[in-house]
Design a protein around this motif. Structure first.
Motif, PDB file in Angstrom:
ATOM      1  N   GLN A 134       0.827  -1.192   0.000  1.00 19.23           N
ATOM      2  CA  GLN A 134       0.000   0.000   0.000  1.00 19.23           C
ATOM      3  C   GLN A 134       0.865   1.246   0.000  1.00 19.23           C
ATOM      4  N   ASP A 135       0.458   2.232  -0.805  1.00 15.35           N
ATOM      5  CA  ASP A 135       1.121   3.516  -0.801  1.00 15.35           C
ATOM      6  C   ASP A 135       0.915   4.161   0.575  1.00 15.35           C
ATOM      7  N   PRO A 136       1.991   4.657   1.216  1.00 12.16           N
ATOM      8  CA  PRO A 136       1.848   5.182   2.574  1.00 12.16           C
ATOM      9  C   PRO A 136       0.989   6.439   2.661  1.00 12.16           C
ATOM     10  N   THR A 137       0.793   7.132   1.525  1.00 14.64           N
ATOM     11  CA  THR A 137      -0.010   8.353   1.541  1.00 14.64           C
ATOM     12  C   THR A 137      -1.442   8.092   1.109  1.00 14.64           C
ATOM     13  N   THR A 138      -1.609   7.441  -0.055  1.00 13.78           N
ATOM     14  CA  THR A 138      -2.958   7.217  -0.576  1.00 13.78           C
ATOM     15  C   THR A 138      -3.582   5.927  -0.068  1.00 13.78           C
TER      16      THR A 138
END
Length: 311
Positions: free
Chosen positions: A251-255
């Motif tokens: 998982q993208d840490p921001t989105t």
């Protein structure tokens, strides 16, 4: 049973134990799989030790190795600070689950909690399991009405809800599967493709997984966190919808959107089945270890290229 190396990486629904907390009988990097053992026509469930260097397998405990209650369907595995193993096991006929403690040297088994042992929340189907500061936590997954994280007293077997409908705030669990402790909260993978973060003090929940773009693990069967904090999910597929692929996702840490680490068109090696990816863990080197049930194998996966080999 001969004395053997016990596990520090457990594959089924997985826990990773730092080498600094291991008992003297354990070796960092060894792998334990909760699995069916033997020919497909007559599988016996139990725990198998996998040597990370050779891939050689040794039975730790099954219904012919060690004494105690009979395993029926082993699900999740964790390790206690003293080196004993904890296993969630579905009882015969699906009438509830048990937590069984296993001595890795002898294979002997003892029921800690389950039908007839301990009081409190009904023991439905337990998958993921972790041990934290002397308390056992399990993912309780039978129906949405009973979906919760349960806290179990290892001395009495008594069960209380740590988080779930009526305990803590936030979105409801659907079908909890994998558990990982990260700091002062839990990460939980839900079979409906979701990841939750749960505050250990309050039971409050929030969604981590944002859903189905650009790729989506329709069923989040297992969960791990790498040494750099990356969330890894073993994803299964049971419907052929667009963007649904079996494999390992991050998982993208921001989105918090998912992307494929290995599977579909990412990486080379054995093809994973739709319902194949189950337990997942990471080695100290960063290598991803995946229990792939359709291949009946433990895969070693390069986290950069996604290339897969059978360990």
């Amino acid at each position: 049973m001969n004395t053997m190396r016990a596990a520090t990486i457990c594959i089924a629904l997985i826990a990773v134990i730092p080498s600094t907390t291991m008992a003297v009988t354990l070796n960092a990097g060894d792998i334990v799989v909760a699995t069916g053992i033997g020919p497909a026509s007559a599988k016996d469930h139990g725990l198998v030790l996998v040597d990370p260097a050779t891939g050689n397998r040794t039975i730790i405990s099954d219904n012919s190795t060690g004494t105690g209650p009979t395993f029926n369907t082993t699900e999740g595995v964790a390790i206690e600070p003293d080196g004993d193993l904890l296993v969630t096991d579905l009882t015969a006929g699906g009438l509830g689950s048990r937590v069984i403690r296993v001595n890795p040297t002898t294979g002997d088994r003892t029921v800690i909690s389950g039908p007839g042992t301990g009081a409190g929340v009904r023991p439905d189907r337990w998958y993921g399991i972790v041990e934290l500061n002397g308390t056992i936590l399990v993912a309780n997954s039978y129906s949405q009405d009973t979906a919760a994280i349960l806290s179990i007293d290892p001395a009495t077997g008594n069960r209380t809800a740590l988080s779930g409908d009526g305990v803590g705030t936030g979105p409801s669990f659907l079908s909890p599967v994998g558990l990982v402790v990260q700091g002062n909260h839990l990460l939980l993978s839900d079979y409906y493709g979701l990841v939750f973060q749960v505050d250990l003090a309050t039971g409050n929940r929030s969604r981590v997984g944002a859903g189905d773009f650009p790729a989506y693990p329709e069923a989040a069967a297992g969960l791990a966190v790498s040494s750099n904090g990356t969330i890894l999910v073993s994803g299964q597929v049971y419907d052929n919808f667009p963007n649904n692929y079996p494999g390992v996702f991050t998982q993208d840490p921001t989105t918090h959107f998912y992307s494929i680490v290995s599977g579909y068109n990412v990486g080379t090696g054995p093809t994973m089945g739709n319902l194949g990816p189950t337990g997942i863990a990471t080695a100290a080197s960063g290598t991803i270890l995946l229990d792939e049930s359709t291949l009946n194998a433990v895969l070693s996966i390069d986290p950069i290229t996604g290339n897969r080999t059978i360990l």
